[in-house]
Design a protein around this motif. Structure first.
Motif, PDB file in Angstrom:
ATOM      1  N   SER A  99     -22.469   2.213  11.267  1.00  0.00           N
ATOM      2  CA  SER A  99     -21.329   2.455  12.147  1.00  0.00           C
ATOM      3  C   SER A  99     -20.838   1.122  12.696  1.00  0.00           C
ATOM      4  CB  SER A  99     -21.698   3.389  13.306  1.00  0.00           C
ATOM      5  OG  SER A  99     -22.468   2.696  14.263  1.00  0.00           O
ATOM      6  N   VAL A 100     -19.576   1.094  13.071  1.00  0.00           N
ATOM      7  CA  VAL A 100     -19.006  -0.136  13.635  1.00  0.00           C
ATOM      8  C   VAL A 100     -19.707  -0.465  14.952  1.00  0.00           C
ATOM      9  CG1 VAL A 100     -16.911  -1.191  14.579  1.00  0.00           C
ATOM     10  CG2 VAL A 100     -16.782   0.176  12.496  1.00  0.00           C
ATOM     11  N   ARG A 101     -19.973   0.570  15.744  1.00  0.00           N
ATOM     12  CA  ARG A 101     -20.635   0.323  17.038  1.00  0.00           C
ATOM     13  C   ARG A 101     -22.008  -0.300  16.853  1.00  0.00           C
ATOM     14  NH1 ARG A 101     -20.774   5.757  20.047  1.00  0.00           N
ATOM     15  NH2 ARG A 101     -21.302   4.593  21.929  1.00  0.00           N
ATOM     16  N   LEU A 102     -22.724   0.160  15.848  1.00  0.00           N
ATOM     17  CA  LEU A 102     -24.051  -0.417  15.590  1.00  0.00           C
ATOM     18  C   LEU A 102     -23.920  -1.872  15.124  1.00  0.00           C
ATOM     19  CD1 LEU A 102     -27.151  -0.132  15.300  1.00  0.00           C
ATOM     20  CD2 LEU A 102     -26.762   0.715  12.975  1.00  0.00           C
ATOM     21  N   ALA A 103     -22.977  -2.123  14.227  1.00  0.00           N
ATOM     22  CA  ALA A 103     -22.766  -3.486  13.724  1.00  0.00           C
ATOM     23  C   ALA A 103     -22.410  -4.426  14.877  1.00  0.00           C
ATOM     24  CB  ALA A 103     -21.667  -3.490  12.665  1.00  0.00           C
ATOM     25  N   GLU A 104     -21.551  -3.957  15.767  1.00  0.00           N
ATOM     26  CA  GLU A 104     -21.159  -4.777  16.925  1.00  0.00           C
ATOM     27  C   GLU A 104     -22.346  -5.072  17.823  1.00  0.00           C
ATOM     28  OE1 GLU A 104     -16.507  -3.195  17.386  1.00  0.00           O
ATOM     29  OE2 GLU A 104     -18.098  -2.328  18.639  1.00  0.00           O
ATOM     30  N   ALA A 105     -23.147  -4.047  18.056  1.00  0.00           N
ATOM     31  CA  ALA A 105     -24.303  -4.216  18.946  1.00  0.00           C
ATOM     32  C   ALA A 105     -25.333  -5.156  18.321  1.00  0.00           C
ATOM     33  CB  ALA A 105     -24.922  -2.852  19.246  1.00  0.00           C
ATOM     34  N   VAL A 106     -25.541  -5.056  17.006  1.00  0.00           N
ATOM     35  CA  VAL A 106     -26.477  -5.961  16.339  1.00  0.00           C
ATOM     36  C   VAL A 106     -25.975  -7.394  16.455  1.00  0.00           C
ATOM     37  CG1 VAL A 106     -27.400  -6.674  14.089  1.00  0.00           C
ATOM     38  CG2 VAL A 106     -27.423  -4.252  14.719  1.00  0.00           C
ATOM     39  N   SER A 107     -24.676  -7.590  16.233  1.00  0.00           N
ATOM     40  CA  SER A 107     -24.106  -8.930  16.326  1.00  0.00           C
ATOM     41  C   SER A 107     -24.274  -9.503  17.738  1.00  0.00           C
ATOM     42  CB  SER A 107     -22.632  -8.898  15.912  1.00  0.00           C
ATOM     43  OG  SER A 107     -22.104 -10.204  15.895  1.00  0.00           O
ATOM     44  N   GLU A 108     -24.030  -8.666  18.739  1.00  0.00           N
ATOM     45  CA  GLU A 108     -24.182  -9.119  20.129  1.00  0.00           C
ATOM     46  C   GLU A 108     -25.609  -9.529  20.457  1.00  0.00           C
ATOM     47  OE1 GLU A 108     -22.822  -6.400  23.297  1.00  0.00           O
ATOM     48  OE2 GLU A 108     -20.945  -6.295  22.145  1.00  0.00           O
ATOM     49  N   GLU A 145     -13.904  -4.029   8.209  1.00  0.00           N
ATOM     50  CA  GLU A 145     -13.853  -3.888   9.662  1.00  0.00           C
ATOM     51  C   GLU A 145     -14.938  -4.699  10.375  1.00  0.00           C
ATOM     52  OE1 GLU A 145     -13.285   0.296  10.438  1.00  0.00           O
ATOM     53  OE2 GLU A 145     -13.240  -0.107  12.604  1.00  0.00           O
ATOM     54  N   ILE A 146     -16.093  -4.853   9.749  1.00  0.00           N
ATOM     55  CA  ILE A 146     -17.191  -5.535  10.455  1.00  0.00           C
ATOM     56  C   ILE A 146     -17.412  -6.974   9.990  1.00  0.00           C
ATOM     57  CG2 ILE A 146     -18.383  -3.348  10.889  1.00  0.00           C
ATOM     58  CD1 ILE A 146     -20.432  -4.149   8.714  1.00  0.00           C
ATOM     59  N   ARG A 147     -16.689  -7.400   8.992  1.00  0.00           N
ATOM     60  CA  ARG A 147     -17.012  -8.674   8.347  1.00  0.00           C
ATOM     61  C   ARG A 147     -16.832  -9.887   9.244  1.00  0.00           C
ATOM     62  NH1 ARG A 147     -12.246 -11.413   6.191  1.00  0.00           N
ATOM     63  NH2 ARG A 147     -10.546 -10.291   7.139  1.00  0.00           N
ATOM     64  N   LEU A 148     -16.006  -9.765  10.267  1.00  0.00           N
ATOM     65  CA  LEU A 148     -15.774 -10.936  11.110  1.00  0.00           C
ATOM     66  C   LEU A 148     -16.645 -10.975  12.358  1.00  0.00           C
ATOM     67  CD1 LEU A 148     -11.937 -11.522  10.694  1.00  0.00           C
ATOM     68  CD2 LEU A 148     -13.854 -12.732   9.617  1.00  0.00           C
ATOM     69  N   LEU A 149     -17.518 -10.016  12.505  1.00  0.00           N
ATOM     70  CA  LEU A 149     -18.465 -10.090  13.622  1.00  0.00           C
ATOM     71  C   LEU A 149     -19.282 -11.374  13.428  1.00  0.00           C
ATOM     72  CD1 LEU A 149     -19.527  -6.348  13.783  1.00  0.00           C
ATOM     73  CD2 LEU A 149     -18.245  -7.620  15.521  1.00  0.00           C
ATOM     74  N   ASN A 191     -16.390 -13.924   4.181  1.00  0.00           N
ATOM     75  CA  ASN A 191     -17.589 -13.730   4.995  1.00  0.00           C
ATOM     76  C   ASN A 191     -18.456 -12.545   4.535  1.00  0.00           C
ATOM     77  OD1 ASN A 191     -19.187 -14.816   7.041  1.00  0.00           O
ATOM     78  ND2 ASN A 191     -18.559 -13.213   8.466  1.00  0.00           N
ATOM     79  N   VAL A 192     -18.239 -12.066   3.323  1.00  0.00           N
ATOM     80  CA  VAL A 192     -19.084 -11.010   2.766  1.00  0.00           C
ATOM     81  C   VAL A 192     -19.743 -11.582   1.516  1.00  0.00           C
ATOM     82  CG1 VAL A 192     -19.101  -8.728   1.660  1.00  0.00           C
ATOM     83  CG2 VAL A 192     -17.647  -9.145   3.659  1.00  0.00           C
ATOM     84  N   VAL A 193     -21.082 -11.546   1.483  1.00  0.00           N
ATOM     85  CA  VAL A 193     -21.815 -12.064   0.333  1.00  0.00           C
ATOM     86  C   VAL A 193     -22.562 -10.904  -0.305  1.00  0.00           C
ATOM     87  CG1 VAL A 193     -23.582 -13.699  -0.430  1.00  0.00           C
ATOM     88  CG2 VAL A 193     -22.134 -14.271   1.529  1.00  0.00           C
ATOM     89  N   MET A 194     -22.016 -10.384  -1.389  1.00  0.00           N
ATOM     90  CA  MET A 194     -22.674  -9.233  -2.015  1.00  0.00           C
ATOM     91  C   MET A 194     -23.785  -9.745  -2.922  1.00  0.00           C
ATOM     92  SD  MET A 194     -21.331  -6.616  -0.698  1.00  0.00           S
ATOM     93  CE  MET A 194     -21.027  -5.063  -1.503  1.00  0.00           C
ATOM     94  N   SER A 195     -24.998  -9.756  -2.408  1.00  0.00           N
ATOM     95  CA  SER A 195     -26.112 -10.253  -3.210  1.00  0.00           C
ATOM     96  C   SER A 195     -27.278  -9.275  -3.285  1.00  0.00           C
ATOM     97  CB  SER A 195     -26.593 -11.600  -2.675  1.00  0.00           C
ATOM     98  OG  SER A 195     -26.877 -11.494  -1.298  1.00  0.00           O
ATOM     99  N   HIS A 196     -27.230  -8.185  -2.510  1.00  0.00           N
ATOM    100  CA  HIS A 196     -28.360  -7.252  -2.535  1.00  0.00           C
ATOM    101  C   HIS A 196     -27.963  -5.790  -2.622  1.00  0.00           C
ATOM    102  CE1 HIS A 196     -31.727  -9.869  -2.429  1.00  0.00           C
ATOM    103  NE2 HIS A 196     -31.138 -10.616  -1.521  1.00  0.00           N
ATOM    104  N   LEU A 197     -28.745  -5.097  -3.421  1.00  0.00           N
ATOM    105  CA  LEU A 197     -28.579  -3.673  -3.624  1.00  0.00           C
ATOM    106  C   LEU A 197     -29.959  -3.063  -3.383  1.00  0.00           C
ATOM    107  CD1 LEU A 197     -26.270  -1.861  -4.489  1.00  0.00           C
ATOM    108  CD2 LEU A 197     -26.792  -2.426  -6.868  1.00  0.00           C
ATOM    109  N   SER A 198     -30.123  -2.465  -2.202  1.00  0.00           N
ATOM    110  CA  SER A 198     -31.425  -1.911  -1.809  1.00  0.00           C
ATOM    111  C   SER A 198     -31.452  -0.427  -2.146  1.00  0.00           C
ATOM    112  CB  SER A 198     -31.620  -2.138  -0.300  1.00  0.00           C
ATOM    113  OG  SER A 198     -32.718  -1.427   0.210  1.00  0.00           O
ATOM    114  N   MET A 199     -32.142  -0.086  -3.222  1.00  0.00           N
ATOM    115  CA  MET A 199     -32.198   1.330  -3.618  1.00  0.00           C
ATOM    116  C   MET A 199     -33.444   1.597  -4.451  1.00  0.00           C
ATOM    117  SD  MET A 199     -28.949   1.386  -6.269  1.00  0.00           S
ATOM    118  CE  MET A 199     -29.041   0.612  -7.908  1.00  0.00           C
ATOM    119  N   GLY A 200     -33.973   2.807  -4.292  1.00  0.00           N
ATOM    120  CA  GLY A 200     -35.186   3.200  -5.012  1.00  0.00           C
ATOM    121  C   GLY A 200     -36.389   3.228  -4.095  1.00  0.00           C
ATOM    122  N   MET A 201     -37.101   4.363  -4.110  1.00  0.00           N
ATOM    123  CA  MET A 201     -38.316   4.544  -3.333  1.00  0.00           C
ATOM    124  C   MET A 201     -39.431   4.976  -4.298  1.00  0.00           C
ATOM    125  SD  MET A 201     -36.273   6.262  -0.073  1.00  0.00           S
ATOM    126  CE  MET A 201     -37.482   7.460   0.265  1.00  0.00           C
TER     127      MET A 201
END
Ligand SMILES: *Cc1c(COP(=O)(O)O)cnc(C)c1O
Length: 231
Positions: A99-108, A145-149, A191-201
Motif C-alpha cells: 500500500s502507498v501508506r505502508l511505503a510512505e511509513a517505511v520511507s519515513e 506512485e511510490i518511486r520517489l519516496l 529510481n526503480v531498479v527491477m532486479s529481484h523476483l521473489s517467488m516460490g516456497m
C-alpha cells in the motif's frame, strides 16, 4: 536435520537451474525461519546460509541480537505500520510492500536511520481475497506512485502463490509475474531498479525457479513443519 534438508533443497535448486538453463548464482535461497528457535537458525548459518526470512517484526527483533551480524534479514510477511520501527534498522529488504501508506511509513522510518531500504512490491497474482498484495494490472501505477519516496527503492516484485498440492498449478502465476516484471523493467522507470523476483516456497520453488525467480523463500523444506500455539 537442517543440514540434510538444506542439502536436498540445494540439489533441487541446482536441478531446476539446470533444467531452465539458468546459472545457480542467479537464485538466492532465503531460509524462512519463522517460529523456529535460534539454535536451528545457527545450524543453517553453519551451512553457509546468510539470508533468513521472517514474517513477524517481533521475531526479528528477538532473534537479531542473538545471532551473527552478517546475517541478512528479510521481512517477508504482512507489515503493520506501527511495527516498522522495530525492524527498520535490522532488515536488508522488505518483500511485502502493498500500500502507498505502508511505503510512505517505511520511507519515513528509514529516513530516521539514514537508510534507503530496498523493497519489493507484493502482487496478488491469483486474486485471492485472503491475501494482501497489489493487483497485477495496478502494479505499474502503484510503483510510479511510490518511486520517489526518498528512503525506499523498489527492487522488484514478490508474490505468495496459492496453497496447492500440485506445484504446476502455480506455474501460470509465476510466469505472469515474470512477464509483469519484464514489462515494468523495460520501461526504465526513474529510481526503480527491477532486479529481484521473489517467488516460490517449499511446495513450488522449483517451478518458480524455472519461471525466473531470483529469490525463493523456503521454510518447511529446511526447518520442518511449523507448530503454532502450545506444544
Ligand atoms: C512462511 C512463508 C514462506 C515459507 O513457507 P514454506 O511453505 O514453509 O516454505 C514463504 N513466504 C512467506 C511470505 C511466508 O510467510
Amino acid at each position: 536435520m537442517v543440514k540434510e534438508n538444506l542439502s536436498i533443497v540445494e540439489q533441487n535448486i541446482q536441478k531446476a537451474c539446470a533444467r531452465s538453463g539458468r546459472d545457480r548464482r542467479e537464485v538466492q535461497l532465503i531460509a524462512v525461519s519463522k517460529t523456529k528457535p535460534v539454535e536451528m537458525l545457527m545450524e543453517a548459518y553453519d551451512c553457509q546460509i546468510r539470508d533468513f526470512g521472517e514474517n513477524k517484526p517481533q521475531e526479528i527483533r528477538e532473534k537479531f541480537p542473538q545471532l551473527p551480524e552478517d546475517i541478512r534479514w528479510h521481512m517477508i510477511g504482512h507489515l503493520q505500520r506501527n511495527k516498522i520501527k522495530y525492524i527498520i534498522d535490522k532488515v536488508c529488504m522488505i518483500h511485502s510492500i502493498e500500500s502507498v501508506r505502508l511505503a510512505e511509513a517505511v520511507s519515513e522510518e528509514a529516513a530516521k536511520h539514514g537508510r534507503v531500504i530496498p523493497v519489493l512490491v507484493e502482487v496478488n497474482m491469483a486474486g485471492e481475497e485472503t491475501k494482501f498484495g497489489i493487483r497485477p494490472e495496478e502494479t505499474e501505477d502503484f510503483i510510479r506512485e511510490i518511486r520517489l519516496l526518498p528512503n525506499i527503492q523498489v527492487n522488484g516484485l514478490m508474490t505468495i502463490a496459492p496453497y496447492t498440492e500440485n506445484a504446476e498449478d502455480n506455474r501460470i502465476y509465476f510466469r505472469n509475474l515474470k512477464k509483469l516484471y519484464v514489462d515494468i523493467k523495460e520501461k526504465n522507470i526513474d529510481n526503480v531498479v527491477m532486479s529481484h523476483l521473489s517467488m516460490g516456497m517449499t511446495g513450488d520453488y522449483e517451478v518458480a525457479i524455472e519461471e525466473g525467480a531470483t529469490m525463493v523463500r523456503v521454510g518447511t523444506g529446511i526447518f520442518g513443519e511449523r507448530f503454532y500455539g502450545q506444544i
